[in-house]
Write a protein that holds these residues in place. Structure first.
Motif, PDB file in Angstrom:
ATOM      1  N   ILE A   4       0.842  -1.201   0.000  1.00  0.00           N
ATOM      2  CA  ILE A   4       0.000   0.000   0.000  1.00  0.00           C
ATOM      3  C   ILE A   4       0.872   1.245   0.000  1.00  0.00           C
ATOM      4  N   LEU A   8       1.094   4.135  -2.864  1.00  0.00           N
ATOM      5  CA  LEU A   8       0.869   5.555  -2.606  1.00  0.00           C
ATOM      6  C   LEU A   8       2.083   6.396  -3.004  1.00  0.00           C
ATOM      7  N   ILE A  14      -3.569   9.735  -5.313  1.00  0.00           N
ATOM      8  CA  ILE A  14      -4.423   8.882  -4.483  1.00  0.00           C
ATOM      9  C   ILE A  14      -4.213   9.224  -3.011  1.00  0.00           C
ATOM     10  N   LEU A  15      -2.979   9.516  -2.650  1.00  0.00           N
ATOM     11  CA  LEU A  15      -2.684   9.913  -1.268  1.00  0.00           C
ATOM     12  C   LEU A  15      -3.456  11.172  -0.904  1.00  0.00           C
ATOM     13  N   LEU A  18      -7.019  10.319  -0.367  1.00  0.00           N
ATOM     14  CA  LEU A  18      -7.148   9.606   0.898  1.00  0.00           C
ATOM     15  C   LEU A  18      -7.176  10.596   2.056  1.00  0.00           C
ATOM     16  N   SER A  24     -11.059   5.335  -0.099  1.00  0.00           N
ATOM     17  CA  SER A  24     -10.657   4.511   1.039  1.00  0.00           C
ATOM     18  C   SER A  24      -9.853   3.327   0.516  1.00  0.00           C
ATOM     19  N   LEU A  25      -9.132   2.703   1.404  1.00  0.00           N
ATOM     20  CA  LEU A  25      -8.306   1.559   1.040  1.00  0.00           C
ATOM     21  C   LEU A  25      -9.035   0.286   1.448  1.00  0.00           C
ATOM     22  N   VAL A  28      -8.201  -2.253   4.606  1.00  0.00           N
ATOM     23  CA  VAL A  28      -7.374  -1.517   5.561  1.00  0.00           C
ATOM     24  C   VAL A  28      -8.303  -0.855   6.574  1.00  0.00           C
ATOM     25  N   THR A  33      -5.245   3.197   8.267  1.00  0.00           N
ATOM     26  CA  THR A  33      -5.252   4.335   7.347  1.00  0.00           C
ATOM     27  C   THR A  33      -4.700   5.577   8.025  1.00  0.00           C
TER      28      THR A  33
END
Length: 52
Positions: A4, A8, A14-15, A18, A24-25, A28, A33
């Motif tokens: 993960i 990222l 994507i970070l 987030l 969301s992951l 996780v 997170t």
């Protein structure tokens, strides 16, 4: 978990999503997170202190 973090690193957009809670992951937990996000924040503050 390392996969993960590597993902990222390769996909900083994507970070950002987030951080904004727009994505969301899967698989996780919320605690995991938050830990990932905190580690990036600490990394960024350490880098900025080195350049100051």
């Amino acid at each position: 978990m390392i996969n993960i973090v590597q993902f990222l690193e390769k996909n900083p957009s994507i970070l950002e999503l987030l951080k904004e809670k727009k994505v969301s992951l899967l698989g996780v937990t919320e605690l995991e997170t938050r830990s990932i996000l905190e580690s990036y924040e600490k990394d960024l503050s350490t880098k900025s202190m080195l350049w100051a």
